[in-house]
Each structure stands twice: as C-alpha cells, then as structure tokens.
Design a protein around this motif. Structure first.
Motif, PDB file in Angstrom:
ATOM      1  N   LEU B  23      41.065  55.343  24.185  1.00 47.06           N
ATOM      2  CA  LEU B  23      40.677  55.197  25.591  1.00 47.06           C
ATOM      3  C   LEU B  23      41.885  54.903  26.468  1.00 47.06           C
ATOM      4  CD1 LEU B  23      37.749  52.655  24.975  1.00 47.06           C
ATOM      5  CD2 LEU B  23      37.544  55.146  25.110  1.00 47.06           C
ATOM      6  N   ASN B  24      41.912  55.527  27.644  1.00 50.05           N
ATOM      7  CA  ASN B  24      42.971  55.195  28.600  1.00 50.05           C
ATOM      8  C   ASN B  24      42.580  53.996  29.444  1.00 50.05           C
ATOM      9  OD1 ASN B  24      44.425  57.425  27.766  1.00 50.05           O
ATOM     10  ND2 ASN B  24      43.416  58.772  29.252  1.00 50.05           N
ATOM     11  N   GLU B  25      41.304  53.925  29.748  1.00 50.00           N
ATOM     12  CA  GLU B  25      40.815  52.840  30.595  1.00 50.00           C
ATOM     13  C   GLU B  25      39.376  52.542  30.220  1.00 50.00           C
ATOM     14  OE1 GLU B  25      41.752  54.748  34.228  1.00 50.00           O
ATOM     15  OE2 GLU B  25      40.040  56.102  34.121  1.00 50.00           O
ATOM     16  N   ALA B  26      38.945  51.341  30.559  1.00 47.69           N
ATOM     17  CA  ALA B  26      37.572  50.962  30.212  1.00 47.69           C
ATOM     18  C   ALA B  26      37.139  49.791  31.078  1.00 47.69           C
ATOM     19  CB  ALA B  26      37.485  50.575  28.742  1.00 47.69           C
ATOM     20  N   SER B  27      35.823  49.702  31.258  1.00 48.93           N
ATOM     21  CA  SER B  27      35.263  48.586  32.012  1.00 48.93           C
ATOM     22  C   SER B  27      34.803  47.497  31.055  1.00 48.93           C
ATOM     23  CB  SER B  27      34.046  49.041  32.823  1.00 48.93           C
ATOM     24  OG  SER B  27      34.468  49.834  33.889  1.00 48.93           O
ATOM     25  N   PHE B  28      35.222  46.276  31.336  1.00 50.56           N
ATOM     26  CA  PHE B  28      34.734  45.114  30.603  1.00 50.56           C
ATOM     27  C   PHE B  28      33.589  44.525  31.419  1.00 50.56           C
ATOM     28  CE2 PHE B  28      37.948  44.242  27.236  1.00 50.56           C
ATOM     29  CZ  PHE B  28      38.816  45.277  27.525  1.00 50.56           C
ATOM     30  N   ALA B  39      32.715  52.874  26.365  1.00 56.65           N
ATOM     31  CA  ALA B  39      33.480  53.953  26.994  1.00 56.65           C
ATOM     32  C   ALA B  39      33.599  55.143  26.061  1.00 56.65           C
ATOM     33  CB  ALA B  39      34.871  53.456  27.379  1.00 56.65           C
ATOM     34  N   MET B  40      33.634  56.335  26.664  1.00 57.27           N
ATOM     35  CA  MET B  40      33.847  57.560  25.897  1.00 57.27           C
ATOM     36  C   MET B  40      35.340  57.891  25.897  1.00 57.27           C
ATOM     37  SD  MET B  40      30.834  60.090  27.197  1.00 57.27           S
ATOM     38  CE  MET B  40      30.823  59.523  28.891  1.00 57.27           C
ATOM     39  N   ASP B  41      35.773  58.576  24.851  1.00 60.29           N
ATOM     40  CA  ASP B  41      37.149  59.074  24.864  1.00 60.29           C
ATOM     41  C   ASP B  41      37.241  60.196  25.907  1.00 60.29           C
ATOM     42  OD1 ASP B  41      37.419  61.931  23.344  1.00 60.29           O
ATOM     43  OD2 ASP B  41      35.647  60.813  22.740  1.00 60.29           O
ATOM     44  N   ASN B  42      38.448  60.634  26.184  1.00 55.53           N
ATOM     45  CA  ASN B  42      38.669  61.630  27.234  1.00 55.53           C
ATOM     46  C   ASN B  42      37.882  62.911  27.043  1.00 55.53           C
ATOM     47  OD1 ASN B  42      40.302  60.182  28.832  1.00 55.53           O
ATOM     48  ND2 ASN B  42      42.231  60.979  27.985  1.00 55.53           N
ATOM     49  N   SER B  43      37.716  63.338  25.790  1.00 59.72           N
ATOM     50  CA  SER B  43      37.017  64.598  25.551  1.00 59.72           C
ATOM     51  C   SER B  43      35.510  64.407  25.370  1.00 59.72           C
ATOM     52  CB  SER B  43      37.626  65.325  24.353  1.00 59.72           C
ATOM     53  OG  SER B  43      37.725  64.443  23.280  1.00 59.72           O
ATOM     54  N   LEU B  47      32.349  57.661  21.314  1.00 54.61           N
ATOM     55  CA  LEU B  47      31.998  56.554  22.199  1.00 54.61           C
ATOM     56  C   LEU B  47      32.377  55.257  21.499  1.00 54.61           C
ATOM     57  CD1 LEU B  47      30.151  55.814  24.782  1.00 54.61           C
ATOM     58  CD2 LEU B  47      28.367  55.425  23.088  1.00 54.61           C
ATOM     59  N   VAL B  48      32.970  54.356  22.249  1.00 56.54           N
ATOM     60  CA  VAL B  48      33.310  53.036  21.717  1.00 56.54           C
ATOM     61  C   VAL B  48      32.383  52.011  22.336  1.00 56.54           C
ATOM     62  CG1 VAL B  48      35.116  51.292  21.484  1.00 56.54           C
ATOM     63  CG2 VAL B  48      35.742  53.694  21.648  1.00 56.54           C
ATOM     64  N   SER B  49      31.861  51.134  21.515  1.00 52.39           N
ATOM     65  CA  SER B  49      31.017  50.057  22.031  1.00 52.39           C
ATOM     66  C   SER B  49      31.506  48.746  21.423  1.00 52.39           C
ATOM     67  CB  SER B  49      29.566  50.340  21.643  1.00 52.39           C
ATOM     68  OG  SER B  49      28.771  49.239  21.966  1.00 52.39           O
ATOM     69  N   ASP B 122      34.593  54.788  37.560  1.00 56.93           N
ATOM     70  CA  ASP B 122      33.247  55.322  37.713  1.00 56.93           C
ATOM     71  C   ASP B 122      32.863  55.929  36.375  1.00 56.93           C
ATOM     72  OD1 ASP B 122      30.886  56.098  38.797  1.00 56.93           O
ATOM     73  OD2 ASP B 122      31.680  57.954  39.659  1.00 56.93           O
ATOM     74  N   GLN B 123      32.387  55.079  35.459  1.00 55.56           N
ATOM     75  CA  GLN B 123      32.111  55.573  34.109  1.00 55.56           C
ATOM     76  C   GLN B 123      30.621  55.644  33.847  1.00 55.56           C
ATOM     77  OE1 GLN B 123      34.424  52.984  31.527  1.00 55.56           O
ATOM     78  NE2 GLN B 123      36.068  54.491  31.472  1.00 55.56           N
ATOM     79  N   ASP B 124      30.229  56.702  33.136  1.00 58.62           N
ATOM     80  CA  ASP B 124      28.836  56.831  32.712  1.00 58.62           C
ATOM     81  C   ASP B 124      28.535  55.749  31.684  1.00 58.62           C
ATOM     82  OD1 ASP B 124      28.114  59.066  34.125  1.00 58.62           O
ATOM     83  OD2 ASP B 124      28.882  60.450  32.608  1.00 58.62           O
ATOM     84  N   HIS B 125      27.391  55.111  31.816  1.00 56.41           N
ATOM     85  CA  HIS B 125      26.952  54.183  30.785  1.00 56.41           C
ATOM     86  C   HIS B 125      25.850  54.881  30.012  1.00 56.41           C
ATOM     87  CE1 HIS B 125      27.031  50.046  29.257  1.00 56.41           C
ATOM     88  NE2 HIS B 125      25.791  50.319  28.906  1.00 56.41           N
ATOM     89  N   LEU B 126      26.050  55.048  28.712  1.00 62.19           N
ATOM     90  CA  LEU B 126      25.077  55.801  27.918  1.00 62.19           C
ATOM     91  C   LEU B 126      24.116  54.852  27.214  1.00 62.19           C
ATOM     92  CD1 LEU B 126      27.393  58.509  26.315  1.00 62.19           C
ATOM     93  CD2 LEU B 126      26.191  58.568  28.494  1.00 62.19           C
TER      94      LEU B 126
END
Lengths: 13, 257
Positions: B23-28, B39-43, B47-49, B122-126
């Motif tokens: 991940l380049n960036e992520a929301s805590f 967060a999802m990786d660039n491609s 998904l990382v949780s 602005d990240q999608d939350h899955l």
C-alpha cells in the motif's frame, strides 16, 4: 491467467 | 483527542513493514474500540485489513471517531526512527490535519516526537462477509514464507491444493515444476511448529506469487499463519498480532489459462 478485482468479491459498503 | 500508547512499539514497526510494500497510503480509522485499517493495493487485486484492539494498548483514548489518512512511505520513515524497544504513542487532536508519533526509550532518557501531515484519502470501504471456509490451514509463518519464496523461482503463480491428507503448494514454469507437500503434524513440542488442516471439502486455487510474497512481510508478527480457502473466493492469509489484533490479507484467485 486472469484475475478479477477484489471488488468483484467484496462490495463497497 | 486521540491517543494510543503501545509499550511494545516494535509491533507497530513490524505492522508497517507488513503493509508498506502493498500500500502507498491508507486510512487509520480510530474509534473507541481500537484502530482499523482497510485498504486495497494499487491494482485492486488484494485487500489488507488490520485490527488493533484498544485492550492491546497500555493507554488508549479516542473521544470521537477519527479517520487519519496516512502516506505509508512517510509513516515508515518516521517509524524507522524508533528503536525496537521504544514505547510508541500516536496522538492527534480532533479534526486535526496532523498526527504526532512520540517515541520513549525504556528508561525515558530519550524522548522524540515526529509530527506528520495527514492526507485526505477517498478510499472505498469494502464489506467482507463472515464466511465459513472449506479449508483452513495453519502452518508456521516462516515455513509459508519459505515456500512462497522458493516456488516464486518457478513461475508467477502458486497453486494451493488442500485435501484431507494435507496441503500441496505447486508452481510450474520454463525451468520445470515444483511441488511442496505438507502433511498435518501428528504431535509437536510447540504449537507454533504445527501444521493443521481443517477441511470440509477439497479446494484447489491459484494465486499470484507477487502478492503472496508481499503478505509474508508480516512473518515477524506471528509464528503461525492461517490460510483460509473456499472455491472461487479470495484466499485469506491471517497473522495474529499477539494479544492486540490481527492483520488479514485477501487475495483474488487467478482464473482461466
């Protein structure tokens, strides 16, 4: 080999 | 006001190593119950949780929910400034546009603080549904890292095949083929050395080596890793983080030729 987006499996909530 | 103090600061350093390649960036997402990161990786293939419960911190305060968007390359630079035995505190004011990391040496003779700018992401939350998996495999995390590394020499994909006999990891490519079979261990001295297979139905899925290898950056967090598989759904690779939480990676299977 193809790979779908993880979004296909887990929808935005 | 948000404040989270972790005596085992090294855990946060290891968490960073476990996510920064992916991940380049992520929301805590900080809440009363603890810190969550998804967060999802660039491609958008994985998904990382990450879940860090408040009980794992020796001091935790979160007056109101806070979303802190962080550039992980910047955060990694800052955490590299902490020693492994430092106590790490993260803190931020409500509605702040910065987060502060405080590092205390064990005897308190050195205290450093680093302020980092937050970014709006602005990240999608899955939504990840609770799933009963067909196969759940527990194995030593170092063994899994070794298998991924070894098989990556043969091709871009690893086939994971789980039956009641055990689990088989395979790869094939220009130089030939490779198969590694792990049988369920009968008895072990240490639980962390065990290979355990809980299978409802056999499953064979193919995954990209590149991502599996990035997931194994979490190996220092836990002596065991848990792989969960069902037909045609993402693999889950889970590392427990001591008494504080876990990191889970989800990876879409490869399909077709």
């Amino acid at each position: 080999m193809a790979q779908k987006s993880i979004k296909v499996y887990f929808k935005p909530s | 006001m948000f404040e989270a103090r972790l005596v085992q600061g090294a855990l946060l350093k290891k968490v960073m190593e476990a996510i920064k390649e992916l991940l380049n960036e992520a929301s805590f997402d900080c809440a009363h119950s603890g810190i969550l990161l998804q967060a999802m990786d660039n491609s958008h293939v994985s998904l990382v949780s990450l879940n860090l419960r408040r009980e794992g911190f020796d001091k935790y305060r979160c007056d109101r929910n806070l979303v802190m968007g962080m550039n992980l390359s910047s955060m990694s630079k800052i955490l590299k400034c902490a020693s492994n035995d430092d106590i790490i505190t993260m803190k931020a004011q409500d509605n702040a546009d910065t987060v502060t990391f405080v590092f205390e040496s064990p005897k308190q003779e050195k205290i450093s603080d680093y302020e980092m700018k937050l970014t709006n992401l602005d990240q999608d939350h899955l939504g990840i549904p609770e799933t009963e998996y067909s196969c759940v495999i527990k194995l030593p995390s170092a063994e899994f890292a070794r298998i991924c590394r070894d098989l990556s020499q043969f091709g871009e994909s690893i086939v994971i095949s789980c039956t009641k006999e055990g689990v088989k990891f395979s790869a094939a490519g220009d130089i030939g083929t490779a198969n590694i079979k792990l049988a369920q261990t009968a008895t072990v001295d240490k639980e962390e050395d065990a290979v355990m297979v809980d299978m409802q139905e056999p499953v064979t899925l193919t995954f990209a080596c590149k991502y599996l290898n990035m997931f194994t950056k979490a190996t220092p967090l836990s002596p065991q890793v848990c792989l969960s598989m069902s037909p045609d759904v993402p693999l889950v690779v889970e590392y427990k983080i001591e008494d504080i939480g876990h990191i889970r990676y989800y990876l879409a299977p490869r399909i077709g030729d």
